[in-house]
Design a protein around this motif. Sequence first.
Motif, short mmCIF file in Angstrom:
data_model
loop_
_atom_site.label_atom_id
_atom_site.label_comp_id
_atom_site.label_asym_id
_atom_site.label_seq_id
_atom_site.Cartn_x
_atom_site.Cartn_y
_atom_site.Cartn_z
N LYS A 146 37.05 49.21 43.82
CA LYS A 146 35.73 48.71 44.18
C LYS A 146 35.74 47.19 44.36
CE LYS A 146 32.98 52.47 42.24
NZ LYS A 146 31.95 52.85 41.24
N GLN A 147 36.49 46.50 43.52
CA GLN A 147 36.63 45.05 43.69
C GLN A 147 37.30 44.72 45.02
OE1 GLN A 147 37.69 42.15 40.71
NE2 GLN A 147 37.76 43.71 39.12
N TYR A 148 38.35 45.46 45.31
CA TYR A 148 39.07 45.22 46.57
C TYR A 148 38.14 45.38 47.76
CZ TYR A 148 42.62 45.49 50.21
OH TYR A 148 43.37 45.26 51.34
N ASN A 149 37.34 46.44 47.76
CA ASN A 149 36.42 46.67 48.87
C ASN A 149 35.37 45.57 48.96
OD1 ASN A 149 37.71 49.02 49.66
ND2 ASN A 149 36.41 50.34 48.39
N ILE A 157 35.64 42.45 48.15
CA ILE A 157 36.22 41.20 48.64
C ILE A 157 36.76 41.37 50.07
CG2 ILE A 157 38.00 39.46 48.22
CD1 ILE A 157 37.77 40.22 45.20
N LYS A 158 37.48 42.45 50.31
CA LYS A 158 38.06 42.70 51.63
C LYS A 158 36.98 42.83 52.70
CE LYS A 158 40.89 44.06 54.91
NZ LYS A 158 41.72 43.08 55.65
N THR A 200 40.87 40.88 39.90
CA THR A 200 40.25 40.02 40.91
C THR A 200 41.25 39.01 41.44
OG1 THR A 200 38.35 40.08 39.37
CG2 THR A 200 38.10 38.81 41.42
N LEU A 201 41.98 38.40 40.54
CA LEU A 201 42.97 37.39 40.94
C LEU A 201 44.08 38.02 41.78
CD1 LEU A 201 43.23 35.41 37.58
CD2 LEU A 201 42.06 34.69 39.66
N LYS A 202 44.51 39.22 41.41
CA LYS A 202 45.54 39.91 42.19
C LYS A 202 45.06 40.20 43.60
CE LYS A 202 47.72 42.26 38.23
NZ LYS A 202 47.92 43.57 37.57
N ILE A 203 43.81 40.62 43.71
CA ILE A 203 43.23 40.95 45.02
C ILE A 203 43.11 39.70 45.89
CG2 ILE A 203 41.12 41.74 46.18
CD1 ILE A 203 40.76 43.60 43.66
#
Length: 296
Positions: free
Chosen positions: A218-221, A223-224, A255-258
């Motif tokens: 969900k974080q990835y989506n 931000i992406k 978050t930092l990884k993404i």
Amino acid sequence: MKSIMYHYVRDFNKQFPYSNVLHTEKFIKQIKKFLKIGLIANYEELLIPSKKIIPTFDDGFKDHIYTAELLKKYNSIGLYFIPTLPYKNNDILDVHKTQLITGKVKGKIALEELKKYLIKKKLNNFINKIEKKNFNYPYKEQKDDDSKKEFKKIMNYYGNINIKHKILNHLMNIFDINIKAKDFYLSKKEINYISSLGMIIGSHSESHTVLSRLNYKKQYNEIKNSKSLLEKILNKSVYTFCYPYGGKKSYNLNTLKILKKLKFKFAFSVEYRDIEKKDIAKKPLELPRYDCNQFN
């Protein structure tokens, strides 16, 4: 180097007497004061440790057109962080519905109406007790009364993410708040206009949700999707990011990884200290920012 965080920059509105805003006149005075120290003039100066000031503007409000024009007048730039969900659903974000409600009525009244609704609908588990304990720090620096702070913490930090949108819509109706997203946020054309003035446009996620409350996918989506839409609007790459709400607990290692995976170069949090050389070299995705109200 100091980074300064701005949100609402506008004149007093009698329809929203309790709003937390920086009045336009005070903003002008701040910028003139900062000019004596030095404001950044281009993207490259973010890479160079100095004593200069970095103005940043969150949430993509209409207010920000004026701020960009003023900075341009003084041959300076600012960073503008824009959440993108309103460009998909044409609705005001939950975080801003919360602010509109507490801007129109006193915190005590907003909190009372919220509690009435929760009792009526038997939503006993709306507040996540674990997250309530985890997010006990927000708004400590603000001068708002305790009721207003509590309402904002419930709706922004530890109220059920899947339910709060419906509750906020109910409260918006109760308090007769009718504002359209197109009148509240920058249009796509206005985002391009600000960019044409030399301002840096960055991502502020999609829905302005506390990212650490979401799983990796969900974080990835969040931000992406935001990055992709802004790049489509601007027809150029977006390299800067700003964490919704901004405190250290508002994001996590995922978050930092993404951000690294999506090739962001800088990201701004909220931490009241200067940006040091070691921050730029070792933690460019966790740059601190001051609140503008600390410089009145």
